[in-house]
Scaffold this active site. Structure first.
Site, PDB file in Angstrom:
ATOM      1  N   LYS A   1       0.926  -1.261  -0.088  1.00 17.89           N
ATOM      2  CA  LYS A   1       0.021   0.066  -0.004  1.00 17.89           C
ATOM      3  C   LYS A   1       0.984   1.259   0.214  1.00 17.89           C
ATOM      4  O   LYS A   1       1.932   1.379   0.701  1.00 17.89           O
ATOM      5  CB  LYS A   1      -0.787  -0.086   1.333  1.00 17.89           C
ATOM      6  CG  LYS A   1      -2.104   0.962   1.342  1.00 17.89           C
ATOM      7  CD  LYS A   1      -2.857   0.948   2.528  1.00 17.89           C
ATOM      8  CE  LYS A   1      -3.955   1.951   2.711  1.00 17.89           C
ATOM      9  NZ  LYS A   1      -4.657   1.615   3.925  1.00 17.89           N
TER      10      LYS A   1
ATOM     11  N   SER B   1      -9.710   1.247   2.979  1.00 15.39           N
ATOM     12  CA  SER B   1      -8.697   2.386   2.145  1.00 15.39           C
ATOM     13  C   SER B   1      -7.549   1.285   1.341  1.00 15.39           C
ATOM     14  O   SER B   1      -7.044   1.977   0.459  1.00 15.39           O
ATOM     15  CB  SER B   1      -7.990   3.172   2.685  1.00 15.39           C
ATOM     16  OG  SER B   1      -7.317   2.717   3.838  1.00 15.39           O
TER      17      SER B   1
ATOM     18  N   SER C   1      -9.843  -1.055   7.057  1.00 21.15           N
ATOM     19  CA  SER C   1      -9.299  -0.946   5.507  1.00 21.15           C
ATOM     20  C   SER C   1      -8.496  -2.019   5.096  1.00 21.15           C
ATOM     21  O   SER C   1      -8.041  -2.125   3.889  1.00 21.15           O
ATOM     22  CB  SER C   1      -8.139   0.476   5.654  1.00 21.15           C
ATOM     23  OG  SER C   1      -9.118   1.520   5.575  1.00 21.15           O
TER      24      SER C   1
HETATM   25  N1  GLN Z   1     -12.697   3.714   6.129  1.00 26.14           N
HETATM   26  C1  GLN Z   1     -12.469   4.092   7.378  1.00 26.14           C
HETATM   27  C2  GLN Z   1     -12.142   5.505   7.421  1.00 26.14           C
HETATM   28  O1  GLN Z   1     -12.203   6.220   6.552  1.00 26.14           O
HETATM   29  C3  GLN Z   1     -11.320   3.121   7.727  1.00 26.14           C
HETATM   30  C4  GLN Z   1      -9.936   3.548   7.098  1.00 26.14           C
HETATM   31  C5  GLN Z   1      -8.830   2.680   7.643  1.00 26.14           C
HETATM   32  O2  GLN Z   1      -9.104   1.528   8.280  1.00 26.14           O
HETATM   33  N2  GLN Z   1      -7.767   3.100   7.260  1.00 26.14           N
HETATM   34  O3  GLN Z   1     -11.591   6.086   8.355  1.00 26.14           O
END
Ligand code: GLN
Length: 491
Positions: free
Chosen positions: A80, A155, A179
């Site tokens: 990532k 994400s 994410s």
């Molecule tokens: N979707 C969640 C957010 O927007 C989790 C994101 C993540 O786990 N990095 O914060």
């Protein structure tokens, strides 16, 4: 079938027997990326030259060390875009870090490369890992390999899509509120968020430091255990990384679920699940029960407040973490600014996308004097409550089962205008993040032709148990089929 669509364990066996070489695997990965990634958009940048050199080195190492070479030696991986790789631009999916070439490599990545894994490139993600669809990337849209009009989740959407499409064997993502697990569920692959502190955060561009955790995406649970074992463990460079010994998940992986007590939280199956997700989840629970697990309804009453608390705590930490991004040394800069203040304002405004700006404002507001008690302190109290609820439940059951996402992959563009609808994607993953416990998503079925994932959560540091329950589920239902796109002939 392409080697890249087979489990890591099979690729490792073939590398060991000499049936394939790492050089061959890497060429295959690069060919598949050239053929498929124009449509998927999983990668932001590739490092073919260093990958070829690393593959040659891995082949030499295997020739020298034989069976003693690690399973990961010679295996193509993606990481990532929030994980720093020395000498390779790393941007966290943001304009503000354009041109940032880290002088060091994240510990989790370094542990993979030390085991001989070959880095192929950086995978797309939501800007600073904020989002649930990868649509918040400043760079490009990533498409779900199971349906190109659908989001891959987020994400870590690029990391999930890269494995689903067979562009790499495995990848690393990060999980702050879901994410890793949510994109794994939406893309039909395995995704594991280890216990908070189990994997070093050194070299991870921070979103919310008390929640961030690095973890693997793979095709099978066995592969996941292998990658997890390689990256887990204490790191003196991350003060929050645990000193506890890492329990090797592999010996007990095939232990099954007979006699295990598995809790199904009432609040999770009541709340707004798509019908197809509910059906798939119930069928998977039945399969585990048929294997001798004792399924028990449990209650996690604080679930109702968990999402709201997360969306105070995570932005609060983000507003503090992102304060260091001035946008001047890297990123857009502000050549015409008259004052330093104006330079910062402009560069940060131009450098951050709308969701990141929203989070900075939310977090700054929640932390500001006069509001701190009403928001941040309360959210922390909810966090304590969630952890206490889960601790109580884990006295009664060995692990918890839940759907990973209330819906299958949604159409690209369908939630961008409605942040609250987007935040709802995380309702089933966030409680385990707040409590810092391990949770894995395993593909269980499809609904409307799109993958559905099931989440297994276990007490803190019972990562091996989490993997064992997931392996039992995979053993009864088989490994998920790759999407048709991944089966196209690649010249
Ligand atoms: N979707 C969640 C957010 O927007 C989790 C994101 C993540 O786990 N990095 O914060």
């Amino acid at each position: 079938m392409s080697w890249l669509l087979r489990p890591l364990t099979e690729q490792a066996r073939a590398l060991r027997s000499g049936e394939v070489t790492s050089a061959g695997l890497i060429e295959e990965a690069l060919r598949r990326i050239a053929h498929l990634d124009g449509r998927v958009g999983a990668f932001l940048r590739l490092t073919p030259d260093t990958a070829r050199a690393a593959a040659a080195a891995a082949d030499q190492r295997r020739a020298r060390d034989g069976a003693a070479a690690p399973d990961l030696c010679g295996i193509p991986v993606g990481v990532k875009d929030v994980l720093c790789v020395e000498g390779v631009e790393t941007t966290a999916g943001s304009r503000i870090l354009r041109g940032f070439v880290p002088p060091y490599t994240a510990t989790a990545v370094r542990r993979l490369t030390e085991a001989g894994a070959v880095l192929v490139g950086h995978c797309n993600c939501d800007e600073f890992a904020m989002g649930s669809s990868t649509e918040n990337s400043a760079h490009r849209v990533t498409h779900n390999p199971h349906g190109l009009d659908r989001v891959p989740g987020g994400s870590s959407g690029g990391s999930a899509a890269a494995v689903a499409a067979g562009l790499v064997t495995c990848s690393l993502g990060t999980d702050t509120g879901g994410s890793i697990r949510q994109p794994a569920a939406l893309c039909g692959v395995v995704g594991f968020k280890p216990t908070y502190g189990r994997v070093s955060r050194y070299g991870l561009i921070a979103f919310a430091s008390s929640l961030d955790q690095v973890g693997p995406f793979t095709r099978t649970v066995g592969d996941c255990a292998l990658v997890y074992r390689a990256i887990a463990g204490h790191d003196p460079r991350d003060a929050t990384s645990s000193r506890r010994d890492v329990e090797d998940p592999l010996p007990g992986l095939a232990g099954g679920v007979e006699g295990l007590r598995l809790g199904v939280p009432r609040e999770y199956v009541e709340a707004g699940l798509e019908e197809g997700v509910r059906r798939a989840f119930e069928a998977a629970c039945d399969r585990l029960a048929a294997q001798g697990a004792r399924l028990e309804p449990v209650s996690i009453p604080s679930t109702r407040f968990a999402l709201a608390a997360y969306y105070v705590i995570a932005p609060a930490e983000a507003s503090s973490n992102l304060a260091r991004m001035d946008g001047l040394r890297f990123g857009p800069g502000a050549p015409a600014a008259a004052t330093v203040r104006e330079a910062y304002d402009r560069a940060r405004h131009d450098g951050f996308g709308p969701e990141v700006r929203r989070r900075i404002m939310l977090g700054t507001y929640a932390l500001s004097s006069g509001y701190y008690d009403a928001y941040y302190r309360r959210a922390q109290q909810v966090r304590t409550l969630v952890a206490a609820d889960l601790a109580r439940v884990f006295e009664e059951v060995d692990a918890i089962l839940a759907p990973t996402s209330p819906t299958v992959a949604f159409p690209i563009g369908s939630r961008v205008a409605d942040p609250l609808a987007m935040y709802q994607s995380d309702v089933l993953t966030v409680p385990f993040s707040l409590a810092g416990v391990p949770a894995i998503s395993v593909p269980i079925d499809q609904a409307d032709g799109l993958p559905v994932g099931l989440q297994v959560a276990a007490p803190a540091f019972a990562d091996a148990r989490c993997l064992r329950v997931a392996a039992a589920l995979e053993a009864v239902q088989g490994v998920a089929e790759p999407p048709p796109l991944a089966r196209e002939r690649v010249a």
